[in-house]
Design an enzyme around this catalytic site. Structure first.
Site, PDB file in Angstrom:
ATOM      1  N   ASP A 216     -75.726   2.687 -71.466  1.00 51.35           N
ATOM      2  CA  ASP A 216     -77.059   3.154 -72.300  1.00 51.35           C
ATOM      3  C   ASP A 216     -76.840   4.464 -73.049  1.00 51.35           C
ATOM      4  OD1 ASP A 216     -79.458   3.235 -74.239  1.00 51.35           O
ATOM      5  OD2 ASP A 216     -79.876   1.328 -73.388  1.00 51.35           O
ATOM      6  N   HIS A 239     -74.208   5.095 -75.081  1.00 52.89           N
ATOM      7  CA  HIS A 239     -74.729   5.233 -76.272  1.00 52.89           C
ATOM      8  C   HIS A 239     -74.918   6.522 -76.982  1.00 52.89           C
ATOM      9  CE1 HIS A 239     -76.253   0.816 -75.747  1.00 52.89           C
ATOM     10  NE2 HIS A 239     -75.086   0.995 -75.425  1.00 52.89           N
TER      11      HIS A 239
END
Ligand SMILES: *[C@@H]1O[C@H](CO)[C@@H](O)[C@H](O)[C@H]1NC(C)=O
Ligand SMILES: *[C@@H]1O[C@H](CO)[C@@H](O)[C@H](O)[C@H]1NC(C)=O
Ligand SMILES: *[C@@H]1O[C@H](CO)[C@@H](O)[C@H](O)[C@H]1NC(C)=O
Ligand SMILES: *[C@@H]1O[C@H](CO)[C@@H](O)[C@H](O)[C@H]1NC(C)=O
Length: 399
Positions: A216, A239
């Site tokens: 993430d 991310h």
């Protein structure tokens, strides 16, 4: 003979004095045993309790070896500067249902604190990732984060590694003057919700010379974050580096003073971004955010302001975000994009972005769909220096 005995006892006495002054509280002296099944939670807490009472600087030491550590909450304040040095590997129970709270190792209210050593916090997260249904179940079981820093001040986290956390690797809440140096975060690209370092309601947090590979955001910055400096951080997979998401809840505090400089992003889903939810319950602000000297390799959405952030369709896009974004710069950002849309600056219709500068951008895209594109709405950026792809033409403009 008597003389010899006295000399020996003096030596012992001296050695003890030296040991006390060195201020090391080794967990193996408090019952910790090496071995992946040997739980050291009690030993760690006992060593901490004594170290915390010390009136001179002290360090709790976890020597080389592999240990099981259950859910532990370490409490300050202490009477002098204090540290935890981890040279070994600490393993969390793999089963997330064994945790009552949302942290594996939680540290509360400590001033002048150091966490260092060549050791590893292994969250053993694979079981938790497989069970994670938080995307579509708001009542889902929240798995613990590897490290929670709550109200920690004047502190350094150095050299240690956070591996395979069940949830965020690190959560920073209510901290002041806390630096992460040569820190490492490692988890699989496919791991769920494993943000590297999440910061909220904190002032003066530095992250430098740090490598983050995770599933993430490498770093995510929530409301109430002030004076956050991120330098020489390598991110990817992951991310990207994000401010937000903001504007989802009432009573959010301003975000002000974010610098991301001399970082590299490699094979990340996003680059540098600011994201806010539409239909915010209350107004908010995010200002003085600067992203500079960044090298991107095969990065999706490299430069992104998204005020229509609405994952899993949990909101309505009809009502604009009430978070006001201002005084932002994206400068000297180079490399390659994995998405055709390279610069996306989508601001709120009700509070357009103000004073955004985009300078010296050189990001190439060579995938399908034709040349790289840019998109701007509710924003009038200032473009300076090189612009590759060409600066955006505003698709929507508010007065
Ligand atoms: C920040 O914390 C570090 C580490 O404890 C300390 O050396 C430094 O003096 C602190 N800075 C300020 C401004 O308090
Ligand atoms: C944090 O970074 C800022 C900006 O680079 C710097 O001025 C400050 O001294 C740093 N603080 C610490 C504790 O390293
Ligand atoms: C930061 O990046 C700039 C531009 O790429 C470079 O000139 C500078 O030397 C870098 N600074 C550090 C401390 O890495
Ligand atoms: C934005 O920058 C301008 C000019 O530097 C300054 O006057 C203004 O106070 C800043 N606004 C915010 C919200 O920081």
């Amino acid at each position: 003979m008597e003389f010899i005995i006295t000399a020996v006892s003096l030596l012992f006495l001296f050695a003890n004095v030296v040991e006390v002054h060195a201020g090391n509280f080794d967990v193996t002296k408090y019952g910790a045993k090496d071995g992946a099944n040997a739980d050291i939670s009690q030993a760690l807490m006992s060593a901490w309790k004594e170290a915390c009472q010390s009136t001179s600087p002290s360090t709790v030491v976890v020597p080389k070896g592999t240990y099981l550590l259950n859910e532990v909450i370490i409490e300050g304040p202490c009477r002098a500067p204090i540290g935890i040095r981890v040279e070994g590997t600490l393993k969390a129970p793999a089963d997330p249902s064994q945790f009552k709270g949302d942290g594996w190792l939680t540290l509360n209210h400590i001033d002048q604190f150091t966490l260092d050593g060549a050791g590893t916090f292994d969250g053993q997260g694979a079981t938790a990732w497989a069970r994670n249904d938080c995307g579509n179940n708001p009542q889902c079981h929240k798995s613990p984060m590897n490290l929670r820093f709550n109200f920690i001040t004047n502190a350094v986290v150095r050299d240690v590694t956070s591996l395979d956390s069940k949830n965020f690797h690190v959560n920073v809440l209510g901290c002041k003057n806390l630096s992460f140096q040569h820190f490492t975060v490692t988890a699989a690209e496919t791991s769920i919700n494993t943000d590297g370092i999440h910061i909220g309601r904190s002032d003066g947090i530095n992250i430098t010379d740090t490598n983050i590979k995770t599933g993430d955001d490498c770093v995510s910055i929530g409301d109430g974050s002030r004076n956050i400096n991120i330098q020489r951080v390598n991110c990817g997979p992951g991310h990207g580096i994000s401010v937000g998401s903001l504007g989802r809840y009432p009573n959010e505090e301003p975000v002000v003073g974010i610098t991301v400089r001399n970082c590299t992003l490699t094979n990340t889903m996003n680059g540098v971004r600011v994201k806010t939810w539409p239909a915010s319950p209350a107004p908010g602000t995010a200002s003085e955010m600067h992203f500079e000297d960044i090298i991107m390799t095969n990065v999706g959405n490299p430069i992104l302001i998204d005020q229509e952030y609405c994952p899993y369709n949990q909101c309505t896009l009809k009502v604009p975000s009430l978070v006001k974004i201002s005084n932002v710069s994206f400068k000297n950002i180079r490399g390659t994009s994995s998405s055709q849309l390279v610069v996306k600056l989508v601001c709120s219709k009700s509070t357009p972005c103000q004073n955004v500068e985009v300078g010296d951008i050189d990001l190439t895209y060579s995938g399908p769909g034709g040349p790289a594109t840019t998109l701007c709405s509710n924003i009038k950026p200032t473009f300076t220096g090189k612009q590759n792809p060409p600066a955006c033409v505003n698709s929507a403009q508010s007065s």
